[in-house]
Motif scaffolding. Structure first.
Motif, PDB file in Angstrom:
ATOM      1  N   ARG A  80      -1.817 -52.709  19.055  1.00  0.00           N
ATOM      2  CA  ARG A  80      -2.033 -53.649  18.128  1.00  0.00           C
ATOM      3  C   ARG A  80      -2.502 -52.595  16.864  1.00  0.00           C
ATOM      4  N   GLY A  81      -2.196 -52.823  15.975  1.00  0.00           N
ATOM      5  CA  GLY A  81      -2.469 -52.049  14.618  1.00  0.00           C
ATOM      6  C   GLY A  81      -1.705 -50.707  14.359  1.00  0.00           C
ATOM      7  N   HIS A  82      -1.152 -50.479  15.379  1.00  0.00           N
ATOM      8  CA  HIS A  82      -0.080 -49.373  15.157  1.00  0.00           C
ATOM      9  C   HIS A  82       1.398 -49.483  14.824  1.00  0.00           C
ATOM     10  N   THR A  83       1.661 -50.755  14.601  1.00  0.00           N
ATOM     11  CA  THR A  83       3.019 -51.309  14.562  1.00  0.00           C
ATOM     12  C   THR A  83       3.760 -50.512  13.236  1.00  0.00           C
ATOM     13  N   ASP A  84       2.960 -50.582  12.220  1.00  0.00           N
ATOM     14  CA  ASP A  84       3.345 -49.938  10.997  1.00  0.00           C
ATOM     15  C   ASP A  84       4.014 -48.505  11.178  1.00  0.00           C
ATOM     16  N   THR A  85       3.029 -47.884  11.821  1.00  0.00           N
ATOM     17  CA  THR A  85       3.197 -46.426  12.207  1.00  0.00           C
ATOM     18  C   THR A  85       4.434 -46.323  12.983  1.00  0.00           C
ATOM     19  N   ILE A  86       4.556 -47.083  13.941  1.00  0.00           N
ATOM     20  CA  ILE A  86       5.537 -46.938  14.851  1.00  0.00           C
ATOM     21  C   ILE A  86       6.906 -47.134  14.203  1.00  0.00           C
ATOM     22  N   ILE A  87       7.163 -48.106  13.289  1.00  0.00           N
ATOM     23  CA  ILE A  87       8.234 -48.448  12.537  1.00  0.00           C
ATOM     24  C   ILE A  87       8.448 -47.506  11.506  1.00  0.00           C
ATOM     25  N   LEU A  88       7.228 -46.782  10.804  1.00  0.00           N
ATOM     26  CA  LEU A  88       7.499 -45.643   9.726  1.00  0.00           C
ATOM     27  C   LEU A  88       8.242 -44.495  10.269  1.00  0.00           C
ATOM     28  N   ARG A  89       7.859 -44.243  12.080  1.00  0.00           N
ATOM     29  CA  ARG A  89       8.126 -43.005  12.484  1.00  0.00           C
ATOM     30  C   ARG A  89       9.457 -43.125  12.868  1.00  0.00           C
ATOM     31  N   GLN A  90       9.929 -44.332  13.227  1.00  0.00           N
ATOM     32  CA  GLN A  90      11.287 -44.526  13.362  1.00  0.00           C
ATOM     33  C   GLN A  90      12.219 -44.513  12.350  1.00  0.00           C
ATOM     34  N   LEU A  91      11.828 -44.803  11.294  1.00  0.00           N
ATOM     35  CA  LEU A  91      12.635 -44.555   9.709  1.00  0.00           C
ATOM     36  C   LEU A  91      12.453 -43.215   8.993  1.00  0.00           C
ATOM     37  N   ILE A  92      11.537 -42.356   9.816  1.00  0.00           N
ATOM     38  CA  ILE A  92      11.723 -40.980   9.252  1.00  0.00           C
ATOM     39  C   ILE A  92      12.865 -40.111   9.747  1.00  0.00           C
ATOM     40  N   GLN A 117       6.355 -54.845   0.607  1.00  0.00           N
ATOM     41  CA  GLN A 117       5.532 -55.151  -0.289  1.00  0.00           C
ATOM     42  C   GLN A 117       4.481 -54.126  -0.720  1.00  0.00           C
ATOM     43  N   ALA A 118       4.441 -53.218   0.260  1.00  0.00           N
ATOM     44  CA  ALA A 118       3.505 -52.234   0.079  1.00  0.00           C
ATOM     45  C   ALA A 118       4.060 -50.958  -0.493  1.00  0.00           C
ATOM     46  N   GLY A 119       5.422 -51.143  -0.466  1.00  0.00           N
ATOM     47  CA  GLY A 119       6.400 -49.864  -1.208  1.00  0.00           C
ATOM     48  C   GLY A 119       6.172 -48.731  -0.299  1.00  0.00           C
ATOM     49  N   LEU A 120       5.948 -49.000   1.166  1.00  0.00           N
ATOM     50  CA  LEU A 120       6.494 -47.911   1.882  1.00  0.00           C
ATOM     51  C   LEU A 120       7.598 -47.882   2.719  1.00  0.00           C
ATOM     52  N   ILE A 121       8.525 -48.903   2.403  1.00  0.00           N
ATOM     53  CA  ILE A 121       9.963 -48.942   3.028  1.00  0.00           C
ATOM     54  C   ILE A 121      10.899 -49.705   1.678  1.00  0.00           C
ATOM     55  N   ARG A 129      20.330 -55.801   7.486  1.00  0.00           N
ATOM     56  CA  ARG A 129      19.439 -55.290   6.442  1.00  0.00           C
ATOM     57  C   ARG A 129      18.818 -54.211   7.199  1.00  0.00           C
ATOM     58  N   TYR A 130      18.999 -53.031   6.289  1.00  0.00           N
ATOM     59  CA  TYR A 130      18.807 -51.863   6.673  1.00  0.00           C
ATOM     60  C   TYR A 130      17.364 -51.344   5.875  1.00  0.00           C
ATOM     61  N   TYR A 131      16.605 -50.440   6.754  1.00  0.00           N
ATOM     62  CA  TYR A 131      15.492 -49.904   6.087  1.00  0.00           C
ATOM     63  C   TYR A 131      15.129 -48.686   5.814  1.00  0.00           C
ATOM     64  N   THR A 132      14.779 -48.136   4.860  1.00  0.00           N
ATOM     65  CA  THR A 132      14.480 -46.754   4.530  1.00  0.00           C
ATOM     66  C   THR A 132      13.055 -46.534   4.147  1.00  0.00           C
ATOM     67  N   ILE A 133      12.579 -45.512   4.454  1.00  0.00           N
ATOM     68  CA  ILE A 133      11.422 -45.064   4.405  1.00  0.00           C
ATOM     69  C   ILE A 133      11.106 -44.514   2.702  1.00  0.00           C
ATOM     70  N   THR A 134      10.205 -44.692   2.041  1.00  0.00           N
ATOM     71  CA  THR A 134       9.919 -44.158   0.705  1.00  0.00           C
ATOM     72  C   THR A 134       8.973 -42.897   1.013  1.00  0.00           C
ATOM     73  N   GLU A 135       8.799 -42.267  -0.201  1.00  0.00           N
ATOM     74  CA  GLU A 135       7.914 -41.090   0.047  1.00  0.00           C
ATOM     75  C   GLU A 135       6.439 -41.545   0.124  1.00  0.00           C
ATOM     76  N   GLU A 136       6.038 -42.642  -0.595  1.00  0.00           N
ATOM     77  CA  GLU A 136       4.652 -43.300  -0.035  1.00  0.00           C
ATOM     78  C   GLU A 136       4.579 -43.730   1.344  1.00  0.00           C
ATOM     79  N   GLY A 137       5.539 -44.169   1.900  1.00  0.00           N
ATOM     80  CA  GLY A 137       5.669 -44.257   3.417  1.00  0.00           C
ATOM     81  C   GLY A 137       5.609 -43.126   4.066  1.00  0.00           C
ATOM     82  N   ARG A 138       5.983 -41.937   3.775  1.00  0.00           N
ATOM     83  CA  ARG A 138       6.104 -40.660   4.581  1.00  0.00           C
ATOM     84  C   ARG A 138       4.638 -40.400   4.336  1.00  0.00           C
ATOM     85  N   ALA A 139       4.018 -40.351   3.157  1.00  0.00           N
ATOM     86  CA  ALA A 139       2.663 -40.099   3.185  1.00  0.00           C
ATOM     87  C   ALA A 139       1.644 -41.006   3.977  1.00  0.00           C
ATOM     88  N   GLN A 140       1.733 -42.353   3.996  1.00  0.00           N
ATOM     89  CA  GLN A 140       0.914 -43.249   4.749  1.00  0.00           C
ATOM     90  C   GLN A 140       1.171 -42.820   6.217  1.00  0.00           C
TER      91      GLN A 140
END
Length: 107
Positions: free
Chosen positions: A9-21, A58-62, A76-87
């Motif tokens: 718990r608390g790492h879900t966003d990071t797990i998703i961002l990793r997959q989208l990288i 909403q945070a602009g990360l994807i 519905r596909y998701y892509t990571i943004t530059e802000e998401g990569r930095a996060q």
């Protein structure tokens, strides 16, 4: 032995961002990759996954967009943004510091 949700718990966003990288993806595919990488020890619940998508977007990360599948339901596909990569990079660094501290405290 299964991994408890409390430990992740608390790492879900990071797990998703990793997959989208790795590549643009959609919910089912991301969850399937998580299950495969963990040997079916962990999966993201659908509600958790889609709540995280909304929060990350909403945070602009994807960003999301509709696929152009010719058969079956549109995805519905998701892509990571530059802000998401930095996060993601910041979260990985924070995880390393946290892991080091926990290791010192319990090992």
């Amino acid at each position: 032995m299964s991994i408890t949700a409390d430990m992740i718990r608390g790492h879900t966003d990071t797990i998703i961002l990793r997959q989208l990288i790795e590549k643009d993806s959609y919910g089912y595919e991301i969850n399937k990759a998580v299950q495969e990488k963990t040997g079916n020890q962990y999966e993201l619940k659908e509600a958790t996954l889609y709540t995280a998508f909304r929060r990350l977007e909403q945070a602009g990360l994807i960003l999301s967009y509709w696929g152009d599948e010719t058969t079956g339901a549109r995805r519905r596909y998701y892509t990571i943004t530059e802000e998401g990569r930095a996060q993601y990079q910041a979260a990985v660094a924070e995880w390393a510091r946290t892991k080091d501290l926990i290791d010192k405290l319990i090992l």
